[in-house]
Design a protein around this motif. Structure first.
Motif, PDB file in Angstrom:
ATOM      1  N   ASP A  95       5.753  57.505  45.294  1.00 41.54           N
ATOM      2  CA  ASP A  95       7.167  57.717  45.626  1.00 41.54           C
ATOM      3  C   ASP A  95       7.728  58.888  44.824  1.00 41.54           C
ATOM      4  N   ILE A  96       7.377  58.948  43.551  1.00 43.09           N
ATOM      5  CA  ILE A  96       7.868  60.012  42.679  1.00 43.09           C
ATOM      6  C   ILE A  96       7.270  61.346  43.104  1.00 43.09           C
ATOM      7  N   ALA A  97       5.981  61.358  43.416  1.00 39.10           N
ATOM      8  CA  ALA A  97       5.331  62.591  43.856  1.00 39.10           C
ATOM      9  C   ALA A  97       5.938  63.088  45.160  1.00 39.10           C
ATOM     10  N   THR A  98       6.212  62.186  46.086  1.00 33.08           N
ATOM     11  CA  THR A  98       6.817  62.558  47.366  1.00 33.08           C
ATOM     12  C   THR A  98       8.206  63.139  47.141  1.00 33.08           C
ATOM     13  N   CYS A  99       8.975  62.513  46.275  1.00 31.99           N
ATOM     14  CA  CYS A  99      10.326  62.986  45.961  1.00 31.99           C
ATOM     15  C   CYS A  99      10.266  64.384  45.346  1.00 31.99           C
ATOM     16  N   ASP A 100       9.337  64.595  44.408  1.00 30.64           N
ATOM     17  CA  ASP A 100       9.190  65.906  43.779  1.00 30.64           C
ATOM     18  C   ASP A 100       8.794  66.964  44.801  1.00 30.64           C
ATOM     19  N   ARG A 152       0.320  51.837  38.539  1.00 28.51           N
ATOM     20  CA  ARG A 152       0.843  52.878  39.423  1.00 28.51           C
ATOM     21  C   ARG A 152       2.124  52.454  40.114  1.00 28.51           C
ATOM     22  N   ARG A 153       2.514  51.208  39.944  1.00 24.53           N
ATOM     23  CA  ARG A 153       3.740  50.676  40.547  1.00 24.53           C
ATOM     24  C   ARG A 153       4.453  49.798  39.526  1.00 24.53           C
ATOM     25  N   VAL A 154       5.787  49.861  39.525  1.00 25.38           N
ATOM     26  CA  VAL A 154       6.558  48.983  38.647  1.00 25.38           C
ATOM     27  C   VAL A 154       7.746  48.402  39.412  1.00 25.38           C
ATOM     28  N   PRO A 155       8.079  47.162  39.099  1.00 24.23           N
ATOM     29  CA  PRO A 155       9.278  46.572  39.689  1.00 24.23           C
ATOM     30  C   PRO A 155      10.520  47.262  39.130  1.00 24.23           C
ATOM     31  N   VAL A 156      11.539  47.341  39.959  1.00 21.13           N
ATOM     32  CA  VAL A 156      12.832  47.886  39.549  1.00 21.13           C
ATOM     33  C   VAL A 156      13.827  46.731  39.578  1.00 21.13           C
ATOM     34  N   THR A 157      14.549  46.566  38.470  1.00 19.27           N
ATOM     35  CA  THR A 157      15.490  45.450  38.367  1.00 19.27           C
ATOM     36  C   THR A 157      16.915  45.966  38.131  1.00 19.27           C
ATOM     37  N   ASP A 158      17.885  45.093  38.445  1.00 13.79           N
ATOM     38  CA  ASP A 158      19.281  45.436  38.179  1.00 13.79           C
ATOM     39  C   ASP A 158      19.674  44.934  36.801  1.00 13.79           C
ATOM     40  N   VAL A 217      15.124  44.500  42.557  1.00 15.06           N
ATOM     41  CA  VAL A 217      15.803  45.241  43.611  1.00 15.06           C
ATOM     42  C   VAL A 217      14.852  46.182  44.343  1.00 15.06           C
ATOM     43  N   GLY A 218      13.616  46.317  43.838  1.00 17.35           N
ATOM     44  CA  GLY A 218      12.645  47.176  44.505  1.00 17.35           C
ATOM     45  C   GLY A 218      11.405  47.380  43.670  1.00 17.35           C
ATOM     46  N   ILE A 219      10.535  48.205  44.196  1.00 18.65           N
ATOM     47  CA  ILE A 219       9.306  48.579  43.496  1.00 18.65           C
ATOM     48  C   ILE A 219       9.152  50.083  43.688  1.00 18.65           C
ATOM     49  N   ILE A 220       8.820  50.790  42.621  1.00 14.98           N
ATOM     50  CA  ILE A 220       8.600  52.229  42.720  1.00 14.98           C
ATOM     51  C   ILE A 220       7.156  52.533  42.366  1.00 14.98           C
ATOM     52  N   ALA A 221       6.553  53.422  43.137  1.00 21.79           N
ATOM     53  CA  ALA A 221       5.160  53.803  42.932  1.00 21.79           C
ATOM     54  C   ALA A 221       5.086  55.267  42.506  1.00 21.79           C
ATOM     55  N   GLN A 222       3.988  55.636  41.863  1.00 19.16           N
ATOM     56  CA  GLN A 222       3.782  57.037  41.507  1.00 19.16           C
ATOM     57  C   GLN A 222       3.866  57.915  42.756  1.00 19.16           C
TER      58      GLN A 222
END
Length: 95
Positions: free
Chosen positions: A72-77, A53-59, A65-70
């Motif tokens: 986060d995506i649902a909140t954004c939507d 449900r979470r993945v690291p975000v890399t440059d 550079v961060g971690i994004i969770a499902q």
């Protein structure tokens, strides 16, 4: 990377106590990550493939550079839908 689920599923459920643990016992061997330029569909597909449900975000240098969770995506939507509804309502009212 160790998540709360890793602790619960891989550690506590196996009967281990926190005073005799090391991080390597709870972490995954392979970590799926996404690039900071990846789109949402790529992020969701990566999560689905890795069953996380979470993945690291890399440059571009593979630096975290961060971690994004499902969530986060649902909140954004949800925010996007609310804004769109407000804008649609404003145009219908002539504003």
């Amino acid at each position: 990377m160790i998540t709360d689920r890793d602790v619960a599923v891989r550690h506590v459920a196996d009967g281990h106590t926190s005073d005799c643990s090391v991080a390597s016992h709870m972490s995954r061997e392979h970590i799926s990550a996404v690039d900071q330029s990846d789109d949402v569909q790529t992020v969701l597909a990566t999560m689905e493939r890795a069953e996380v449900r979470r993945v690291p975000v890399t440059d571009k240098n593979s630096k975290l550079v961060g971690i994004i969770a499902q969530a986060d995506i649902a909140t954004c939507d949800d925010i996007r839908r609310r804004r769109s509804a407000r804008w649609s309502g404003a145009s219908l009212r002539g504003g």
